[in-house]
Write a protein that holds these residues in place. Structure first.
Motif, PDB file in Angstrom:
ATOM      1  N   UNK A  35      -7.614   0.360   8.588  1.00 32.35           N
ATOM      2  CA  UNK A  35      -6.244  -0.130   8.465  1.00 32.35           C
ATOM      3  C   UNK A  35      -5.828  -0.285   7.021  1.00 32.35           C
ATOM      4  N   UNK A  36      -6.706  -0.818   6.186  1.00 30.28           N
ATOM      5  CA  UNK A  36      -6.393  -0.979   4.767  1.00 30.28           C
ATOM      6  C   UNK A  36      -6.316   0.363   4.052  1.00 30.28           C
ATOM      7  N   UNK A  37      -7.216   1.279   4.414  1.00 29.63           N
ATOM      8  CA  UNK A  37      -7.212   2.597   3.771  1.00 29.63           C
ATOM      9  C   UNK A  37      -5.922   3.354   4.068  1.00 29.63           C
ATOM     10  N   UNK A  38      -5.373   3.163   5.267  1.00 30.50           N
ATOM     11  CA  UNK A  38      -4.113   3.810   5.621  1.00 30.50           C
ATOM     12  C   UNK A  38      -2.930   3.037   5.059  1.00 30.50           C
ATOM     13  N   UNK A  39      -3.021   1.728   5.094  1.00 29.02           N
ATOM     14  CA  UNK A  39      -1.905   0.907   4.622  1.00 29.02           C
ATOM     15  C   UNK A  39      -1.637   1.101   3.135  1.00 29.02           C
ATOM     16  N   UNK A  40      -2.664   1.449   2.369  1.00 32.20           N
ATOM     17  CA  UNK A  40      -2.475   1.614   0.915  1.00 32.20           C
ATOM     18  C   UNK A  40      -1.496   2.731   0.599  1.00 32.20           C
ATOM     19  N   UNK A  45      -7.703  -0.315  -0.730  1.00 28.94           N
ATOM     20  CA  UNK A  45      -6.950  -1.490  -0.287  1.00 28.94           C
ATOM     21  C   UNK A  45      -5.508  -1.378  -0.779  1.00 28.94           C
ATOM     22  N   UNK A  46      -4.551  -1.901  -0.022  1.00 27.44           N
ATOM     23  CA  UNK A  46      -3.163  -1.927  -0.523  1.00 27.44           C
ATOM     24  C   UNK A  46      -3.049  -2.851  -1.725  1.00 27.44           C
ATOM     25  N   UNK A  47      -2.111  -2.544  -2.611  1.00 26.57           N
ATOM     26  CA  UNK A  47      -1.927  -3.365  -3.808  1.00 26.57           C
ATOM     27  C   UNK A  47      -1.463  -4.781  -3.457  1.00 26.57           C
ATOM     28  N   UNK A  48      -0.561  -4.885  -2.508  1.00 20.51           N
ATOM     29  CA  UNK A  48       0.005  -6.165  -2.115  1.00 20.51           C
ATOM     30  C   UNK A  48      -0.942  -6.866  -1.143  1.00 20.51           C
ATOM     31  N   UNK A  49      -1.363  -8.077  -1.485  1.00 16.86           N
ATOM     32  CA  UNK A  49      -2.269  -8.832  -0.616  1.00 16.86           C
ATOM     33  C   UNK A  49      -1.670  -9.078   0.760  1.00 16.86           C
ATOM     34  N   UNK A  50      -0.360  -9.160   0.842  1.00 14.33           N
ATOM     35  CA  UNK A  50       0.281  -9.403   2.135  1.00 14.33           C
ATOM     36  C   UNK A  50       0.146  -8.218   3.075  1.00 14.33           C
ATOM     37  N   UNK A  51      -0.206  -7.052   2.546  1.00 22.08           N
ATOM     38  CA  UNK A  51      -0.342  -5.848   3.357  1.00 22.08           C
ATOM     39  C   UNK A  51      -1.767  -5.621   3.855  1.00 22.08           C
ATOM     40  N   UNK A  52      -2.693  -6.485   3.464  1.00 22.10           N
ATOM     41  CA  UNK A  52      -4.089  -6.315   3.863  1.00 22.10           C
ATOM     42  C   UNK A  52      -4.231  -6.524   5.367  1.00 22.10           C
ATOM     43  N   UNK A  53      -5.003  -5.637   6.024  1.00 18.22           N
ATOM     44  CA  UNK A  53      -5.185  -5.668   7.473  1.00 18.22           C
ATOM     45  C   UNK A  53      -6.621  -6.078   7.812  1.00 18.22           C
ATOM     46  N   UNK A  54      -6.928  -6.276   9.096  1.00 13.39           N
ATOM     47  CA  UNK A  54      -8.275  -6.752   9.467  1.00 13.39           C
ATOM     48  C   UNK A  54      -9.384  -5.716   9.381  1.00 13.39           C
ATOM     49  N   UNK A  55      -9.079  -4.428   9.176  1.00 16.81           N
ATOM     50  CA  UNK A  55     -10.122  -3.400   9.213  1.00 16.81           C
ATOM     51  C   UNK A  55     -10.078  -2.513   7.976  1.00 16.81           C
ATOM     52  N   UNK A  56     -11.192  -1.833   7.737  1.00 16.25           N
ATOM     53  CA  UNK A  56     -11.265  -0.915   6.598  1.00 16.25           C
ATOM     54  C   UNK A  56     -10.313   0.263   6.776  1.00 16.25           C
TER      55      UNK A  56
END
Length: 361
Positions: A175-180, A162-173
């Motif tokens: 998406x979060x794995x890449x966004x981190x 998961x991304x460190x910043x809660x505002x960067x959290x996305x709707x899918x696993x």
């Protein structure tokens, strides 16, 4: 995601393994199950030439089309496109709650281990008491302790997707794995790797660049396999619905088996992002100094000043110049200093011709 998506045809090995090979798998399934007469796969002994031509052409077309469409394909799986707004919000809230629960479980386990080792700080005693009193966390804590150190490492691994910043959290696993790792450079150094991706990619050592390409290739493989299965299932349903199936039982089995496999490929794509994340992290850590030198900037000694410099440089590329960006002058390297630092210099000026029009020897 745009900054990390490279040209569909860049890198023959990445294209072959990431998109062509899974397309071959799906073309074989499609040829044997949905269109055995057209593909001639059902009569390989007599029609080897036609079957080979069908397989090669279909594989090349499907692989190249999926590779060319990789940006929108990834965006759908990341939750950026094609999702109803209400569903995207609901899934984002779900992943925020899951991230916070994982964070609390990891913290509770770490504090429990410190208590057992006699190293628990007095300031953290009340935190551990609160965890044990919480109706949900306490239930997980009992189970997590029983599962041991390996389970603790697995929880940490899930949390770090998961991304460190809660505002960067996305709707899918995915998406979060890449966004981190998309947020890594900005979170640590204020270096927006999304904005400066191409500059960073050009400045890093070749080994770091190759690591990133190889790591992404694994994720591409599972994404391509997933979308290929989706196309095969859609074709099989259409074939079954119009009553044109040569072997209805095999078509029905394909429709039943491929969707669970699609879920498996999705999960494996999420896991495969761990290597991709490490490669991008290395690019940022090792490439920021060569990138600064290539941009004619000097990285300050202090971390806060470096963050200010990268914030200005990223903003300059992202939004264009405005008067506030003159603060970047503080970090600029005089062209005459580049050679002393071992950086490329501009080509030497050609000597002036003599009066008779010839250059000095």
């Amino acid at each position: 995601m745009t900054g990390l998506v490279q040209s569909a045809l860049s890198g023959g090995r990445a294209l072959l393994v990431g998109w062509i090979l899974p397309s071959l798998i799906n073309v074989l399934i499609f040829g044997f199950v949905v269109v055995p007469k057209l593909s001639r796969f059902a009569a390989l002994g007599a029609e080897k030439g036609q079957a080979a031509i069908f397989g090669l052409v279909a594989t090349a077309v499907l692989g190249l089309v999926l590779a060319a469409l990789q940006t929108p394909l990834y965006r759908v799986l990341e939750g950026y496109r094609g999702w109803p707004q209400w569903l995207a919000h609901a899934r984002r809230r779900h992943h925020l709650a899951r991230k916070h629960l994982l964070r609390n479980r990891v913290d509770a386990l770490a504090l429990t281990e410190q208590e057992r080792a006699g190293r628990l700080a007095v300031a953290n005693e009340s935190v551990l008491v609160a965890f044990r009193a919480h109706p949900i966390i306490s239930r997980y804590l009992t189970t997590d302790i029983r599962k041991g150190e390996a389970w603790f490492a697995l929880l940490n691994e899930q949390l770090h997707r998961y991304p460190l910043d809660d505002r960067q959290v996305t709707p899918t696993r995915l998406g979060n794995a890449i966004r981190r790792f998309e947020e890594y450079g900005y979170d640590r150094y204020r270096l927006d790797s999304q904005v400066l991706w191409h500059e960073l990619n050009a400045a890093v050592p070749d080994m770091a660049r190759q690591q990133t390409d190889d790591a992404r290739m694994s994720v591409d493989f599972f994404v391509s396999l997933l979308y290929g299965h989706l196309l095969v299932v859609a074709a099989a349903i259409a074939d079954f619905a119009i009553g044109n199936a040569v072997r209805p039982w095999l078509v029905a089995a394909t429709i039943a088996v491929l969707p669970p496999l699609m879920l498996l490929w999705y999960r494996l794509a999420v896991v495969a992002t761990d290597e991709w994340a490490g490669a991008v992290r290395a690019m940022v850590n090792l490439g920021r100094h060569p990138l600064a030198a290539a941009l004619g900037l000097t990285v300050p000694d202090r971390v806060e000043e470096e963050r200010a410099m990268w914030h200005l440089a990223s903003d300059l590329v992202r939004t264009g110049f405005h008067p506030g960006q003159t603060a970047l002058d503080t970090y600029r390297t005089a062209p005459g200093e580049w050679s002393a630092r071992g950086e490329p210099t501009l080509p030497a000026a050609r000597p002036s011709p003599d009066a008779d029009g010839t250059s000095p020897s």
